[in-house]
Design a protein around this motif. Structure first.
Motif, PDB file in Angstrom:
ATOM      1  N   ALA A 152       0.825  -1.211   0.000  1.00 44.67           N
ATOM      2  CA  ALA A 152       0.000   0.000   0.000  1.00 44.67           C
ATOM      3  C   ALA A 152       0.857   1.257   0.000  1.00 44.67           C
ATOM      4  O   ALA A 152       0.523   2.255  -0.651  1.00 44.67           O
ATOM      5  N   LYS A 153       1.982   1.229   0.697  1.00 43.07           N
ATOM      6  CA  LYS A 153       2.837   2.405   0.821  1.00 43.07           C
ATOM      7  C   LYS A 153       3.612   2.730  -0.452  1.00 43.07           C
ATOM      8  O   LYS A 153       4.239   3.782  -0.539  1.00 43.07           O
ATOM      9  N   LYS A 154       3.544   1.869  -1.450  1.00 40.08           N
ATOM     10  CA  LYS A 154       4.264   2.127  -2.700  1.00 40.08           C
ATOM     11  C   LYS A 154       3.619   3.243  -3.517  1.00 40.08           C
ATOM     12  O   LYS A 154       4.214   3.719  -4.476  1.00 40.08           O
ATOM     13  N   SER A 155       2.415   3.642  -3.123  1.00 35.94           N
ATOM     14  CA  SER A 155       1.743   4.728  -3.836  1.00 35.94           C
ATOM     15  C   SER A 155       0.947   5.573  -2.860  1.00 35.94           C
ATOM     16  O   SER A 155       0.351   5.057  -1.913  1.00 35.94           O
ATOM     17  N   ARG A 156       0.928   6.861  -3.121  1.00 33.79           N
ATOM     18  CA  ARG A 156       0.108   7.762  -2.313  1.00 33.79           C
ATOM     19  C   ARG A 156      -1.317   7.814  -2.840  1.00 33.79           C
ATOM     20  O   ARG A 156      -2.204   8.316  -2.173  1.00 33.79           O
ATOM     21  N   LYS A 157      -1.518   7.302  -4.039  1.00 38.26           N
ATOM     22  CA  LYS A 157      -2.856   7.290  -4.639  1.00 38.26           C
ATOM     23  C   LYS A 157      -3.599   6.056  -4.126  1.00 38.26           C
ATOM     24  O   LYS A 157      -3.127   4.936  -4.287  1.00 38.26           O
ATOM     25  N   PRO A 158      -4.769   6.258  -3.520  1.00 44.69           N
ATOM     26  CA  PRO A 158      -5.451   5.137  -2.877  1.00 44.69           C
ATOM     27  C   PRO A 158      -5.805   3.980  -3.817  1.00 44.69           C
ATOM     28  O   PRO A 158      -5.659   2.817  -3.446  1.00 44.69           O
ATOM     29  N   ILE A 159      -6.254   4.263  -5.028  1.00 42.66           N
ATOM     30  CA  ILE A 159      -6.597   3.178  -5.961  1.00 42.66           C
ATOM     31  C   ILE A 159      -5.340   2.402  -6.341  1.00 42.66           C
ATOM     32  O   ILE A 159      -5.364   1.167  -6.427  1.00 42.66           O
ATOM     33  N   GLU A 160      -4.250   3.094  -6.544  1.00 42.08           N
ATOM     34  CA  GLU A 160      -2.986   2.412  -6.855  1.00 42.08           C
ATOM     35  C   GLU A 160      -2.521   1.573  -5.664  1.00 42.08           C
ATOM     36  O   GLU A 160      -1.979   0.486  -5.844  1.00 42.08           O
ATOM     37  N   ALA A 161      -2.737   2.083  -4.458  1.00 39.98           N
ATOM     38  CA  ALA A 161      -2.369   1.320  -3.257  1.00 39.98           C
ATOM     39  C   ALA A 161      -3.169   0.022  -3.196  1.00 39.98           C
ATOM     40  O   ALA A 161      -2.617  -1.046  -2.883  1.00 39.98           O
ATOM     41  N   ILE A 162      -4.455   0.086  -3.494  1.00 36.95           N
ATOM     42  CA  ILE A 162      -5.293  -1.116  -3.521  1.00 36.95           C
ATOM     43  C   ILE A 162      -4.775  -2.092  -4.568  1.00 36.95           C
ATOM     44  O   ILE A 162      -4.628  -3.296  -4.303  1.00 36.95           O
ATOM     45  N   LYS A 163      -4.496  -1.585  -5.751  1.00 35.99           N
ATOM     46  CA  LYS A 163      -3.959  -2.446  -6.813  1.00 35.99           C
ATOM     47  C   LYS A 163      -2.640  -3.078  -6.392  1.00 35.99           C
ATOM     48  O   LYS A 163      -2.402  -4.259  -6.652  1.00 35.99           O
ATOM     49  N   ASN A 164      -1.797  -2.307  -5.730  1.00 37.48           N
ATOM     50  CA  ASN A 164      -0.506  -2.840  -5.261  1.00 37.48           C
ATOM     51  C   ASN A 164      -0.698  -3.994  -4.283  1.00 37.48           C
ATOM     52  O   ASN A 164       0.033  -4.991  -4.338  1.00 37.48           O
ATOM     53  N   ILE A 165      -1.669  -3.863  -3.393  1.00 35.67           N
ATOM     54  CA  ILE A 165      -1.944  -4.941  -2.440  1.00 35.67           C
ATOM     55  C   ILE A 165      -2.404  -6.194  -3.193  1.00 35.67           C
ATOM     56  O   ILE A 165      -1.912  -7.299  -2.950  1.00 35.67           O
ATOM     57  N   ILE A 166      -3.333  -6.003  -4.117  1.00 34.61           N
ATOM     58  CA  ILE A 166      -3.866  -7.151  -4.867  1.00 34.61           C
ATOM     59  C   ILE A 166      -2.770  -7.801  -5.694  1.00 34.61           C
ATOM     60  O   ILE A 166      -2.646  -9.034  -5.718  1.00 34.61           O
ATOM     61  N   TYR A 167      -1.936  -6.995  -6.341  1.00 33.90           N
ATOM     62  CA  TYR A 167      -0.831  -7.569  -7.119  1.00 33.90           C
ATOM     63  C   TYR A 167       0.181  -8.278  -6.220  1.00 33.90           C
ATOM     64  O   TYR A 167       0.790  -9.271  -6.618  1.00 33.90           O
ATOM     65  N   SER A 168       0.357  -7.778  -4.996  1.00 31.66           N
ATOM     66  CA  SER A 168       1.287  -8.456  -4.078  1.00 31.66           C
ATOM     67  C   SER A 168       0.760  -9.850  -3.720  1.00 31.66           C
ATOM     68  O   SER A 168       1.535 -10.793  -3.569  1.00 31.66           O
ATOM     69  N   VAL A 169      -0.559  -9.977  -3.615  1.00 36.70           N
ATOM     70  CA  VAL A 169      -1.156 -11.291  -3.354  1.00 36.70           C
ATOM     71  C   VAL A 169      -0.970 -12.194  -4.566  1.00 36.70           C
ATOM     72  O   VAL A 169      -0.648 -13.382  -4.432  1.00 36.70           O
ATOM     73  N   PHE A 170      -1.142 -11.636  -5.754  1.00 36.15           N
ATOM     74  CA  PHE A 170      -0.898 -12.397  -6.987  1.00 36.15           C
ATOM     75  C   PHE A 170       0.534 -12.941  -6.999  1.00 36.15           C
ATOM     76  O   PHE A 170       0.757 -14.127  -7.254  1.00 36.15           O
ATOM     77  N   GLU A 171       1.500 -12.086  -6.696  1.00 33.97           N
ATOM     78  CA  GLU A 171       2.902 -12.513  -6.679  1.00 33.97           C
ATOM     79  C   GLU A 171       3.139 -13.585  -5.616  1.00 33.97           C
ATOM     80  O   GLU A 171       3.863 -14.552  -5.852  1.00 33.97           O
ATOM     81  N   SER A 172       2.527 -13.419  -4.453  1.00 34.96           N
ATOM     82  CA  SER A 172       2.656 -14.423  -3.394  1.00 34.96           C
ATOM     83  C   SER A 172       2.064 -15.761  -3.828  1.00 34.96           C
ATOM     84  O   SER A 172       2.636 -16.813  -3.560  1.00 34.96           O
ATOM     85  N   ALA A 173       0.914 -15.699  -4.482  1.00 32.65           N
ATOM     86  CA  ALA A 173       0.267 -16.936  -4.933  1.00 32.65           C
ATOM     87  C   ALA A 173       1.147 -17.674  -5.932  1.00 32.65           C
ATOM     88  O   ALA A 173       1.244 -18.902  -5.890  1.00 32.65           O
ATOM     89  N   LEU A 174       1.806 -16.929  -6.811  1.00 35.90           N
ATOM     90  CA  LEU A 174       2.702 -17.565  -7.778  1.00 35.90           C
ATOM     91  C   LEU A 174       3.929 -18.145  -7.094  1.00 35.90           C
ATOM     92  O   LEU A 174       4.378 -19.244  -7.411  1.00 35.90           O
ATOM     93  N   GLN A 175       4.468 -17.394  -6.161  1.00 36.15           N
ATOM     94  CA  GLN A 175       5.701 -17.800  -5.482  1.00 36.15           C
ATOM     95  C   GLN A 175       5.455 -18.940  -4.497  1.00 36.15           C
ATOM     96  O   GLN A 175       6.187 -19.923  -4.467  1.00 36.15           O
ATOM     97  N   ASP A 176       4.424 -18.805  -3.678  1.00 33.80           N
ATOM     98  CA  ASP A 176       4.193 -19.764  -2.605  1.00 33.80           C
ATOM     99  C   ASP A 176       3.223 -20.874  -2.986  1.00 33.80           C
ATOM    100  O   ASP A 176       3.262 -21.942  -2.411  1.00 33.80           O
ATOM    101  N   SER A 177       2.337 -20.595  -3.905  1.00 36.63           N
ATOM    102  CA  SER A 177       1.281 -21.504  -4.369  1.00 36.63           C
ATOM    103  C   SER A 177       0.482 -22.107  -3.212  1.00 36.63           C
ATOM    104  O   SER A 177      -0.092 -23.184  -3.337  1.00 36.63           O
ATOM    105  N   ASN A 178       0.452 -21.413  -2.102  1.00 42.41           N
ATOM    106  CA  ASN A 178      -0.288 -21.879  -0.942  1.00 42.41           C
ATOM    107  C   ASN A 178      -0.462 -20.695  -0.002  1.00 42.41           C
ATOM    108  O   ASN A 178       0.275 -19.719  -0.096  1.00 42.41           O
ATOM    109  N   CYS A 179      -1.420 -20.786   0.901  1.00 42.59           N
ATOM    110  CA  CYS A 179      -1.659 -19.703   1.856  1.00 42.59           C
ATOM    111  C   CYS A 179      -2.162 -20.307   3.161  1.00 42.59           C
ATOM    112  O   CYS A 179      -3.231 -20.925   3.182  1.00 42.59           O
ATOM    113  N   LEU A 180      -1.405 -20.156   4.218  1.00 43.78           N
ATOM    114  CA  LEU A 180      -1.798 -20.707   5.507  1.00 43.78           C
ATOM    115  C   LEU A 180      -3.116 -20.102   5.978  1.00 43.78           C
ATOM    116  O   LEU A 180      -3.953 -20.793   6.559  1.00 43.78           O
TER     117      LEU A 180
END
Length: 190
Positions: free
Chosen positions: A74-102
């Motif tokens: 979220a802190k990667k952007s001061r624009k709130p919509i971009e912050a939301i997108k950043n969070i969602i993309y971070s989950v996408f990257e985690s899903a690809l990397q970890d392929s699992n979620c506790l």
């Protein structure tokens, strides 16, 4: 005189977290934990408690990791919509990397039957909802989001949508499909 611990508490907790993450709570035995953590059974019980106590500590540790991930994204952007997108993309990257979620695994395996786990999961979900709601309200205030959707309801939808990213990757292991799921979730904002 008690012996000093000859291991790093946090390192062993991370190891336990990873075992629960891969196998699930019910399929993980104490032998799995003793062998994986490479500590003797009495040290495990004295330091972390029983299997359930260790799981709760592991889940809390995982939740802290996710909090940090969302906050940094979220802190990667001061624009709130971009912050939301950043969070969602971070989950996408985690899903690809970890392929699992506790967290996701615990929702489906334990949330209905274990009150302590359910409380941890609910609190974390509400914390994420509040973050998304805050960002959505900021976007409405600065008119970068022109939507009549209720911010709280949309925030709940976005948080539950994060699970769909993991589900897609876990079930299909298809980066393109997981990316499409991510993009559809982002598209739901407007």
């Amino acid at each position: 005189m008690p012996r000093n611990k000859e291991f790093d508490y946090d390192e062993k907790l991370k190891t336990a977290r990873d075992i629960f993450w891969k196998k699930g709570y019910n399929a993980t035995s104490m032998n799995d934990l003793v062998d994986g953590m490479q500590i003797n059974r009495s040290s495990l019980y004295l330091t972390y408690g029983n299997k359930h106590d260790l799981f709760l500590k592991s889940l809390a540790n995982y939740i802290q990791k996710k909090d940090k991930q969302y906050s940094q994204a979220a802190k990667k952007s001061r624009k709130p919509i971009e912050a939301i997108k950043n969070i969602i993309y971070s989950v996408f990257e985690s899903a690809l990397q970890d392929s699992n979620c506790l967290f996701t695994n615990s929702v489906f395996e334990l949330a209905l039957t274990d009150k302590e786990v359910s409380k941890l999961l609910t609190n974390q979900t509400l914390k994420a909802v509040e973050l998304f709601e805050k960002l959505l309200n900021e976007a409405k205030e600065n008119e970068t989001l022109k939507s009549d959707k209720d911010s709280r309801a949309l925030a709940h939808f976005l948080v539950s949508g994060l699970v769909s990213i993991y589900n897609t990757q876990i079930l299909f292991a298809d980066k393109k499909l997981t990316k499409q799921t991510t993009e559809i979730l982002i598209g739901s904002i407007t």
